[in-house]
Design a protein around this motif. Structure first.
Motif, PDB file in Angstrom:
ATOM      1  N   GLN A 169       0.839  -1.199   0.000  1.00  0.00           N
ATOM      2  CA  GLN A 169       0.000   0.000   0.000  1.00  0.00           C
ATOM      3  C   GLN A 169       0.875   1.251   0.000  1.00  0.00           C
ATOM      4  O   GLN A 169       0.544   2.244  -0.639  1.00  0.00           O
ATOM      5  CB  GLN A 169      -0.936  -0.022   1.219  1.00  0.00           C
ATOM      6  CG  GLN A 169      -1.855   1.189   1.335  1.00  0.00           C
ATOM      7  CD  GLN A 169      -1.227   2.352   2.069  1.00  0.00           C
ATOM      8  OE1 GLN A 169      -0.418   2.159   2.973  1.00  0.00           O
ATOM      9  NE2 GLN A 169      -1.596   3.556   1.679  1.00  0.00           N
ATOM     10  N   ALA A 170       2.021   1.192   0.682  1.00  0.00           N
ATOM     11  CA  ALA A 170       2.929   2.348   0.727  1.00  0.00           C
ATOM     12  C   ALA A 170       3.440   2.709  -0.669  1.00  0.00           C
ATOM     13  O   ALA A 170       3.557   3.893  -1.010  1.00  0.00           O
ATOM     14  CB  ALA A 170       4.092   2.069   1.670  1.00  0.00           C
ATOM     15  N   VAL A 171       3.723   1.698  -1.484  1.00  0.00           N
ATOM     16  CA  VAL A 171       4.179   1.947  -2.859  1.00  0.00           C
ATOM     17  C   VAL A 171       3.071   2.626  -3.661  1.00  0.00           C
ATOM     18  O   VAL A 171       3.321   3.608  -4.374  1.00  0.00           O
ATOM     19  CB  VAL A 171       4.657   0.644  -3.540  1.00  0.00           C
ATOM     20  CG1 VAL A 171       4.855   0.835  -5.033  1.00  0.00           C
ATOM     21  CG2 VAL A 171       5.931   0.151  -2.881  1.00  0.00           C
ATOM     22  N   ILE A 172       1.850   2.138  -3.546  1.00  0.00           N
ATOM     23  CA  ILE A 172       0.725   2.753  -4.257  1.00  0.00           C
ATOM     24  C   ILE A 172       0.564   4.200  -3.808  1.00  0.00           C
ATOM     25  O   ILE A 172       0.387   5.106  -4.633  1.00  0.00           O
ATOM     26  CB  ILE A 172      -0.587   1.962  -4.037  1.00  0.00           C
ATOM     27  CG1 ILE A 172      -0.454   0.508  -4.517  1.00  0.00           C
ATOM     28  CG2 ILE A 172      -1.765   2.675  -4.705  1.00  0.00           C
ATOM     29  CD1 ILE A 172      -0.161   0.339  -5.985  1.00  0.00           C
ATOM     30  N   SER A 173       0.660   4.443  -2.528  1.00  0.00           N
ATOM     31  CA  SER A 173       0.541   5.798  -1.987  1.00  0.00           C
ATOM     32  C   SER A 173       1.619   6.717  -2.550  1.00  0.00           C
ATOM     33  O   SER A 173       1.332   7.854  -2.947  1.00  0.00           O
ATOM     34  CB  SER A 173       0.623   5.767  -0.461  1.00  0.00           C
ATOM     35  OG  SER A 173       0.560   7.070   0.062  1.00  0.00           O
ATOM     36  N   ARG A 174       2.858   6.231  -2.608  1.00  0.00           N
ATOM     37  CA  ARG A 174       3.961   7.052  -3.136  1.00  0.00           C
ATOM     38  C   ARG A 174       3.764   7.365  -4.612  1.00  0.00           C
ATOM     39  O   ARG A 174       4.040   8.480  -5.059  1.00  0.00           O
ATOM     40  CB  ARG A 174       5.305   6.363  -2.899  1.00  0.00           C
ATOM     41  CG  ARG A 174       5.740   6.414  -1.436  1.00  0.00           C
ATOM     42  CD  ARG A 174       7.204   6.065  -1.252  1.00  0.00           C
ATOM     43  NE  ARG A 174       7.535   4.714  -1.671  1.00  0.00           N
ATOM     44  CZ  ARG A 174       7.504   3.653  -0.884  1.00  0.00           C
ATOM     45  NH1 ARG A 174       7.146   3.756   0.378  1.00  0.00           N
ATOM     46  NH2 ARG A 174       7.841   2.471  -1.350  1.00  0.00           N
ATOM     47  N   ILE A 175       3.271   6.401  -5.374  1.00  0.00           N
ATOM     48  CA  ILE A 175       3.015   6.633  -6.798  1.00  0.00           C
ATOM     49  C   ILE A 175       1.888   7.650  -6.965  1.00  0.00           C
ATOM     50  O   ILE A 175       1.994   8.590  -7.754  1.00  0.00           O
ATOM     51  CB  ILE A 175       2.672   5.318  -7.520  1.00  0.00           C
ATOM     52  CG1 ILE A 175       3.904   4.406  -7.555  1.00  0.00           C
ATOM     53  CG2 ILE A 175       2.145   5.582  -8.928  1.00  0.00           C
ATOM     54  CD1 ILE A 175       3.595   2.979  -7.938  1.00  0.00           C
ATOM     55  N   GLU A 176       0.811   7.471  -6.205  1.00  0.00           N
ATOM     56  CA  GLU A 176      -0.332   8.371  -6.330  1.00  0.00           C
ATOM     57  C   GLU A 176       0.004   9.790  -5.876  1.00  0.00           C
ATOM     58  O   GLU A 176      -0.586  10.743  -6.366  1.00  0.00           O
ATOM     59  CB  GLU A 176      -1.538   7.826  -5.562  1.00  0.00           C
ATOM     60  CG  GLU A 176      -2.145   6.604  -6.222  1.00  0.00           C
ATOM     61  CD  GLU A 176      -3.439   6.145  -5.576  1.00  0.00           C
ATOM     62  OE1 GLU A 176      -3.858   6.721  -4.544  1.00  0.00           O
ATOM     63  OE2 GLU A 176      -4.052   5.198  -6.110  1.00  0.00           O
ATOM     64  N   SER A 177       0.950   9.939  -4.957  1.00  0.00           N
ATOM     65  CA  SER A 177       1.339  11.272  -4.498  1.00  0.00           C
ATOM     66  C   SER A 177       2.523  11.827  -5.296  1.00  0.00           C
ATOM     67  O   SER A 177       3.043  12.891  -4.980  1.00  0.00           O
ATOM     68  CB  SER A 177       1.680  11.250  -3.007  1.00  0.00           C
ATOM     69  OG  SER A 177       2.835  10.471  -2.785  1.00  0.00           O
ATOM     70  N   MET A 178       2.931  11.108  -6.309  1.00  0.00           N
ATOM     71  CA  MET A 178       4.014  11.481  -7.218  1.00  0.00           C
ATOM     72  C   MET A 178       5.370  11.588  -6.523  1.00  0.00           C
ATOM     73  O   MET A 178       6.253  12.289  -6.987  1.00  0.00           O
ATOM     74  CB  MET A 178       3.693  12.779  -7.969  1.00  0.00           C
ATOM     75  CG  MET A 178       2.507  12.661  -8.884  1.00  0.00           C
ATOM     76  SD  MET A 178       2.132  14.188  -9.765  1.00  0.00           S
ATOM     77  CE  MET A 178       1.590  15.224  -8.416  1.00  0.00           C
ATOM     78  N   SER A 179       5.552  10.871  -5.420  1.00  0.00           N
ATOM     79  CA  SER A 179       6.865  10.857  -4.775  1.00  0.00           C
ATOM     80  C   SER A 179       7.681   9.638  -5.210  1.00  0.00           C
ATOM     81  O   SER A 179       8.811   9.470  -4.785  1.00  0.00           O
ATOM     82  CB  SER A 179       6.728  10.926  -3.255  1.00  0.00           C
ATOM     83  OG  SER A 179       5.951   9.877  -2.762  1.00  0.00           O
ATOM     84  N   ALA A 180       7.092   8.811  -6.080  1.00  0.00           N
ATOM     85  CA  ALA A 180       7.807   7.675  -6.675  1.00  0.00           C
ATOM     86  C   ALA A 180       7.241   7.434  -8.069  1.00  0.00           C
ATOM     87  O   ALA A 180       6.077   7.726  -8.328  1.00  0.00           O
ATOM     88  CB  ALA A 180       7.638   6.429  -5.818  1.00  0.00           C
ATOM     89  N   SER A 181       8.085   6.930  -8.937  1.00  0.00           N
ATOM     90  CA  SER A 181       7.660   6.590 -10.299  1.00  0.00           C
ATOM     91  C   SER A 181       7.617   5.070 -10.442  1.00  0.00           C
ATOM     92  O   SER A 181       8.591   4.401 -10.106  1.00  0.00           O
ATOM     93  CB  SER A 181       8.627   7.162 -11.326  1.00  0.00           C
ATOM     94  OG  SER A 181       8.607   8.566 -11.289  1.00  0.00           O
TER      95      SER A 181
END
Length: 75
Positions: free
Chosen positions: A41-53
């Motif tokens: 879930q943390a990965v999905i959150s980072r992608i959705e908040s644009m802090s990870a690609s």
């Protein structure tokens, strides 16, 4: 509202927006999507908040989790 007609939208924003819209359309939580895409879930959150690609592999797993196909285009 005063936006230039030739405004360039960052790719990260478009990817994030597409994932959020699809996830909400499918009525999935980040946790459920993560489980289906074999990530956290943390990965999905980072992608959705644009802090990870996301990698292309993860994008393919997300598409599968959405019962969709991934489409990438150069324009």
């Amino acid at each position: 509202l005063g936006y230039a007609s030739n405004l360039i939208v960052p790719t990260e924003y478009l990817v994030s927006k597409a994932i959020i819209e699809k996830r909400l359309d499918k009525q999935m939580s980040q946790r459920v999507l993560a489980k289906k895409a074999k990530t956290t879930q943390a990965v999905i959150s980072r992608i959705e908040s644009m802090s990870a690609s996301p990698s292309i592999g993860l994008l393919q797993r997300l598409a599968s989790a959405f019962n969709s196909r991934l489409k990438i285009a150069f324009e």
